[in-house]
Design a protein around this motif. Structure first.
Motif, PDB file in Angstrom:
ATOM      1  N   LYS A   1       0.830  -1.208   0.000  1.00 59.00           N
ATOM      2  CA  LYS A   1       0.000   0.000   0.000  1.00 59.00           C
ATOM      3  C   LYS A   1       0.862   1.254   0.000  1.00 59.00           C
ATOM      4  CE  LYS A   1      -3.450   2.469   2.753  1.00 59.00           C
ATOM      5  NZ  LYS A   1      -4.268   2.456   3.993  1.00 59.00           N
TER       6      LYS A   1
ATOM      7  N   ARG B   1       4.100   1.601  -0.717  1.00 59.71           N
ATOM      8  CA  ARG B   1       5.011   1.706  -1.853  1.00 59.71           C
ATOM      9  C   ARG B   1       4.269   2.060  -3.140  1.00 59.71           C
ATOM     10  NH1 ARG B   1       8.223   2.912   1.642  1.00 59.71           N
ATOM     11  NH2 ARG B   1       9.317   1.296   2.778  1.00 59.71           N
ATOM     12  N   LEU B   2       3.067   1.560  -3.317  1.00 65.36           N
ATOM     13  CA  LEU B   2       2.290   1.919  -4.499  1.00 65.36           C
ATOM     14  C   LEU B   2       1.907   3.393  -4.466  1.00 65.36           C
ATOM     15  CD1 LEU B   2      -0.065  -1.180  -4.962  1.00 65.36           C
ATOM     16  CD2 LEU B   2       1.891  -0.525  -6.375  1.00 65.36           C
ATOM     17  N   GLN B   3       1.583   3.899  -3.286  1.00 70.52           N
ATOM     18  CA  GLN B   3       1.256   5.319  -3.164  1.00 70.52           C
ATOM     19  C   GLN B   3       2.489   6.182  -3.413  1.00 70.52           C
ATOM     20  OE1 GLN B   3      -0.622   5.807   0.652  1.00 70.52           O
ATOM     21  NE2 GLN B   3      -2.520   4.815  -0.001  1.00 70.52           N
ATOM     22  N   GLU B   4       3.653   5.715  -2.960  1.00 76.44           N
ATOM     23  CA  GLU B   4       4.898   6.448  -3.243  1.00 76.44           C
ATOM     24  C   GLU B   4       5.143   6.537  -4.745  1.00 76.44           C
ATOM     25  OE1 GLU B   4       7.625   5.429   0.716  1.00 76.44           O
ATOM     26  OE2 GLU B   4       7.724   4.176  -1.082  1.00 76.44           O
ATOM     27  N   ALA B   5       4.855   5.438  -5.445  1.00 77.58           N
ATOM     28  CA  ALA B   5       5.096   5.410  -6.891  1.00 77.58           C
ATOM     29  C   ALA B   5       4.218   6.409  -7.637  1.00 77.58           C
ATOM     30  CB  ALA B   5       4.852   3.998  -7.422  1.00 77.58           C
ATOM     31  N   GLU B   6       3.095   6.803  -7.020  1.00 76.45           N
ATOM     32  CA  GLU B   6       2.187   7.755  -7.661  1.00 76.45           C
ATOM     33  C   GLU B   6       2.577   9.211  -7.418  1.00 76.45           C
ATOM     34  OE1 GLU B   6      -1.602   6.727  -6.085  1.00 76.45           O
ATOM     35  OE2 GLU B   6      -1.778   4.851  -7.234  1.00 76.45           O
ATOM     36  N   LEU B   7       3.671   9.440  -6.681  1.00 77.86           N
ATOM     37  CA  LEU B   7       4.076  10.814  -6.381  1.00 77.86           C
ATOM     38  C   LEU B   7       4.673  11.519  -7.594  1.00 77.86           C
ATOM     39  CD1 LEU B   7       5.716  10.319  -2.854  1.00 77.86           C
ATOM     40  CD2 LEU B   7       3.434  11.198  -3.381  1.00 77.86           C
ATOM     41  N   ASP B   8       5.070  10.754  -8.604  1.00 70.95           N
ATOM     42  CA  ASP B   8       5.589  11.328  -9.851  1.00 70.95           C
ATOM     43  C   ASP B   8       6.818  12.198  -9.592  1.00 70.95           C
ATOM     44  OD1 ASP B   8       5.488  11.513 -12.603  1.00 70.95           O
ATOM     45  OD2 ASP B   8       4.211  13.289 -12.613  1.00 70.95           O
TER      46      ASP B   8
ATOM     47  N   HIS C   1       1.491   9.677   5.585  1.00 72.76           N
ATOM     48  CA  HIS C   1       1.059   8.285   5.465  1.00 72.76           C
ATOM     49  C   HIS C   1       1.149   7.589   6.812  1.00 72.76           C
ATOM     50  CE1 HIS C   1       1.864   3.966   5.166  1.00 72.76           C
ATOM     51  NE2 HIS C   1       0.914   3.986   4.235  1.00 72.76           N
TER      52      HIS C   1
END
Length: 227
Positions: A81, A83-90, A110
Protein backbone atom coordinates in the motif's frame (compact mmCIF):
# COMPACT_ATOMS: atom_id res chain seq x y z
CA UNK A 1 -49.74 -8.23 -0.69
CA UNK A 2 -46.29 -7.90 0.78
CA UNK A 3 -43.60 -6.86 -1.69
CA UNK A 4 -40.83 -9.40 -2.16
CA UNK A 5 -37.72 -8.65 -0.15
CA UNK A 6 -34.67 -7.45 -2.08
CA UNK A 7 -32.34 -8.53 0.69
CA UNK A 8 -30.08 -11.34 -0.41
CA UNK A 9 -30.61 -14.66 1.30
CA UNK A 10 -27.69 -16.25 3.11
CA UNK A 11 -27.13 -18.79 0.29
CA UNK A 12 -27.08 -15.97 -2.26
CA UNK A 13 -24.63 -14.02 -0.15
CA UNK A 14 -22.41 -17.06 0.10
CA UNK A 15 -22.51 -17.53 -3.67
CA UNK A 16 -21.42 -13.90 -4.17
CA UNK A 17 -18.51 -14.43 -1.82
CA UNK A 18 -17.34 -17.47 -3.74
CA UNK A 19 -17.64 -15.61 -7.03
CA UNK A 20 -15.55 -12.67 -5.80
CA UNK A 21 -12.40 -14.17 -4.25
CA UNK A 22 -10.40 -10.94 -4.46
CA UNK A 23 -13.03 -9.11 -2.43
CA UNK A 24 -13.01 -11.89 0.14
CA UNK A 25 -9.23 -11.82 0.41
CA UNK A 26 -9.23 -8.03 0.76
CA UNK A 27 -11.85 -8.23 3.50
CA UNK A 28 -9.86 -10.85 5.38
CA UNK A 29 -6.63 -8.85 5.07
CA UNK A 30 -8.29 -5.64 6.27
CA UNK A 31 -9.60 -7.33 9.42
CA UNK A 32 -6.35 -9.26 9.93
CA UNK A 33 -4.40 -5.99 9.76
CA UNK A 34 -6.40 -4.60 12.68
CA UNK A 35 -6.18 -7.81 14.67
CA UNK A 36 -2.44 -8.38 14.21
CA UNK A 37 -1.61 -4.70 14.79
CA UNK A 38 -3.58 -4.65 18.03
CA UNK A 39 -2.77 -8.10 19.40
CA UNK A 40 0.37 -9.25 17.65
CA UNK A 41 0.95 -12.56 15.95
CA UNK A 42 0.60 -14.60 19.13
CA UNK A 43 -2.50 -12.77 20.39
CA UNK A 44 -4.54 -12.65 17.19
CA UNK A 45 -7.01 -15.49 16.66
CA UNK A 46 -8.36 -16.86 13.39
CA UNK A 47 -11.74 -17.40 15.07
CA UNK A 48 -12.01 -13.70 15.90
CA UNK A 49 -10.86 -12.66 12.43
CA UNK A 50 -13.52 -14.91 10.87
CA UNK A 51 -16.23 -13.42 13.09
CA UNK A 52 -15.39 -9.91 11.87
CA UNK A 53 -15.20 -10.75 8.16
CA UNK A 54 -17.56 -12.04 5.49
CA UNK A 55 -15.54 -15.28 5.45
CA UNK A 56 -15.69 -18.46 7.46
CA UNK A 57 -12.75 -19.88 9.38
CA UNK A 58 -12.50 -22.64 6.78
CA UNK A 59 -12.38 -20.07 3.99
CA UNK A 60 -9.55 -18.18 5.71
CA UNK A 61 -7.52 -21.38 5.89
CA UNK A 62 -8.39 -22.10 2.25
CA UNK A 63 -6.91 -18.76 1.13
CA UNK A 64 -4.01 -18.46 3.59
CA UNK A 65 -3.27 -21.98 4.91
CA UNK A 66 -2.44 -20.94 8.49
CA UNK A 67 -2.15 -17.94 10.80
CA UNK A 68 1.52 -17.29 10.10
CA UNK A 69 0.89 -17.21 6.35
CA UNK A 70 -2.01 -14.80 6.89
CA UNK A 71 0.26 -12.60 9.00
CA UNK A 72 2.89 -12.59 6.24
CA UNK A 73 0.31 -11.63 3.61
CA UNK A 74 -0.92 -8.87 5.92
CA UNK A 75 2.62 -7.49 6.13
CA UNK A 76 2.95 -7.66 2.35
CA UNK A 77 -0.33 -5.83 1.82
CA UNK A 78 0.71 -3.08 4.26
CA UNK A 79 4.05 -2.50 2.55
CA UNK A 80 2.50 -2.73 -0.89
CA UNK A 81 0.00 0.00 0.00
CA UNK A 82 2.65 2.53 1.00
CA UNK A 83 5.01 1.71 -1.85
CA UNK A 84 2.29 1.92 -4.50
CA UNK A 85 1.26 5.32 -3.16
CA UNK A 86 4.90 6.45 -3.24
CA UNK A 87 5.10 5.41 -6.89
CA UNK A 88 2.19 7.76 -7.66
CA UNK A 89 4.08 10.81 -6.38
CA UNK A 90 5.59 11.33 -9.85
CA UNK A 91 8.94 12.43 -8.41
CA UNK A 92 10.83 12.18 -11.70
CA UNK A 93 8.95 15.17 -13.09
CA UNK A 94 9.74 17.44 -10.14
CA UNK A 95 12.84 19.49 -9.37
CA UNK A 96 15.07 17.66 -6.85
CA UNK A 97 14.22 19.87 -3.85
CA UNK A 98 10.51 19.69 -4.57
CA UNK A 99 10.68 15.93 -5.15
CA UNK A 100 12.45 15.30 -1.84
CA UNK A 101 10.05 17.58 0.00
CA UNK A 102 7.06 15.78 -1.48
CA UNK A 103 8.45 12.39 -0.49
CA UNK A 104 9.13 13.50 3.09
CA UNK A 105 5.67 15.01 3.51
CA UNK A 106 4.04 11.93 2.01
CA UNK A 107 5.91 9.62 4.40
CA UNK A 108 5.05 11.73 7.43
CA UNK A 109 1.35 11.93 6.51
CA UNK A 110 1.06 8.29 5.46
CA UNK A 111 2.43 7.08 8.78
CA UNK A 112 0.22 9.48 10.74
CA UNK A 113 -2.88 8.23 8.91
CA UNK A 114 -1.95 4.52 9.10
CA UNK A 115 -1.06 3.67 12.70
CA UNK A 116 -1.85 0.00 12.00
CA UNK A 117 1.10 -0.06 9.60
CA UNK A 118 3.41 1.34 12.29
CA UNK A 119 2.25 -1.21 14.85
CA UNK A 120 2.72 -4.06 12.34
CA UNK A 121 6.30 -2.92 11.71
CA UNK A 122 6.92 -2.76 15.46
CA UNK A 123 5.52 -6.27 15.89
CA UNK A 124 7.66 -7.60 13.05
CA UNK A 125 10.70 -6.09 14.77
CA UNK A 126 9.79 -8.10 17.87
CA UNK A 127 10.09 -11.14 15.59
CA UNK A 128 13.48 -9.81 14.37
CA UNK A 129 12.15 -9.39 10.82
CA UNK A 130 11.80 -13.16 10.44
CA UNK A 131 8.61 -13.08 8.38
CA UNK A 132 9.61 -10.05 6.36
CA UNK A 133 12.79 -11.88 5.32
CA UNK A 134 10.65 -14.64 3.79
CA UNK A 135 8.91 -12.25 1.40
CA UNK A 136 10.48 -11.53 -1.97
CA UNK A 137 7.62 -9.10 -2.60
CA UNK A 138 8.51 -6.89 0.37
CA UNK A 139 12.18 -6.97 -0.57
CA UNK A 140 11.43 -5.81 -4.11
CA UNK A 141 8.94 -3.17 -2.96
CA UNK A 142 11.40 -1.62 -0.52
CA UNK A 143 14.16 -1.67 -3.11
CA UNK A 144 11.90 0.55 -5.20
CA UNK A 145 11.83 3.40 -2.69
CA UNK A 146 15.64 3.34 -2.45
CA UNK A 147 15.84 3.48 -6.24
CA UNK A 148 13.50 6.50 -6.25
CA UNK A 149 15.57 8.29 -3.60
CA UNK A 150 18.77 7.44 -5.45
CA UNK A 151 17.36 9.04 -8.60
CA UNK A 152 16.23 12.20 -6.76
CA UNK A 153 19.58 12.48 -5.00
CA UNK A 154 21.55 12.02 -8.24
CA UNK A 155 19.53 14.76 -9.92
CA UNK A 156 20.12 17.03 -6.93
CA UNK A 157 23.87 16.44 -7.16
CA UNK A 158 23.82 17.20 -10.86
CA UNK A 159 21.89 20.41 -10.23
CA UNK A 160 24.36 21.41 -7.52
CA UNK A 161 21.74 21.75 -4.78
CA UNK A 162 22.50 18.52 -2.84
CA UNK A 163 25.76 17.93 -1.02
CA UNK A 164 27.95 14.96 -1.89
CA UNK A 165 28.66 11.84 0.14
CA UNK A 166 25.15 10.87 1.25
CA UNK A 167 23.79 7.32 1.14
CA UNK A 168 20.16 7.08 -0.08
CA UNK A 169 19.55 4.23 2.37
CA UNK A 170 20.65 6.42 5.26
CA UNK A 171 18.49 9.24 3.94
CA UNK A 172 15.50 6.89 3.81
CA UNK A 173 16.30 5.82 7.39
CA UNK A 174 16.24 9.46 8.51
CA UNK A 175 12.91 10.19 6.83
CA UNK A 176 11.37 6.99 8.17
CA UNK A 177 12.69 7.47 11.71
CA UNK A 178 11.30 10.98 12.09
CA UNK A 179 7.94 9.99 10.63
CA UNK A 180 7.77 6.70 12.54
CA UNK A 181 8.40 8.21 15.97
CA UNK A 182 5.53 10.61 15.44
CA UNK A 183 3.17 7.61 15.59
CA UNK A 184 5.00 4.96 17.60
CA UNK A 185 5.60 7.19 20.65
CA UNK A 186 2.69 9.58 20.25
CA UNK A 187 0.73 8.48 23.31
CA UNK A 188 3.65 8.23 25.72
CA UNK A 189 5.26 11.46 24.54
CA UNK A 190 1.96 13.35 24.81
CA UNK A 191 1.29 12.10 28.34
CA UNK A 192 4.81 12.59 29.63
CA UNK A 193 5.02 16.19 28.42
CA UNK A 194 1.32 17.08 28.64
CA UNK A 195 1.27 18.00 24.97
CA UNK A 196 -1.49 17.37 22.44
CA UNK A 197 0.87 16.01 19.81
CA UNK A 198 -1.93 14.54 17.68
CA UNK A 199 -3.82 17.82 17.30
CA UNK A 200 -4.10 18.99 13.67
CA UNK A 201 -2.15 22.16 14.42
CA UNK A 202 0.76 20.33 16.04
CA UNK A 203 0.80 17.69 13.30
CA UNK A 204 1.12 20.40 10.65
CA UNK A 205 4.00 21.97 12.59
CA UNK A 206 5.79 18.64 12.98
CA UNK A 207 5.34 17.84 9.29
CA UNK A 208 6.95 21.18 8.44
CA UNK A 209 9.77 20.64 10.96
CA UNK A 210 10.57 17.15 9.66
CA UNK A 211 10.58 18.33 6.06
CA UNK A 212 12.85 21.26 6.87
CA UNK A 213 15.24 19.08 8.89
CA UNK A 214 15.66 16.59 6.04
CA UNK A 215 16.14 19.30 3.41
CA UNK A 216 18.70 21.15 5.55
CA UNK A 217 20.58 17.87 6.00
CA UNK A 218 20.73 17.26 2.24
CA UNK A 219 21.23 20.66 0.60
CA UNK A 220 24.55 22.38 0.05
CA UNK A 221 25.61 25.37 2.15
CA UNK A 222 25.20 27.61 -0.90
CA UNK A 223 21.64 26.40 -1.45
CA UNK A 224 20.86 26.86 2.24
CA UNK A 225 22.14 30.41 2.25
CA UNK A 226 19.86 31.25 -0.68
CA UNK A 227 16.73 29.95 1.04
Amino acid sequence: MTAPSTKASPPAARRRRKNDPESVRADILAVATREFSEKGLSGARIDEIAEKTRASKRMIYYYFNDKETLYLHTLEAAYQKVRLQEAELDLDHLAPLEALSRLVRFTFCHHAKNPDFIRLVMIENIHHGRFLAQSELIQSLNAGVIDALTSVYARGLEAGCFREGLDPRELHWLISALSFFNVSNQHTFSRIFDWQQASPENQRKLEDHVTEMVLRYVVTDATLSQS
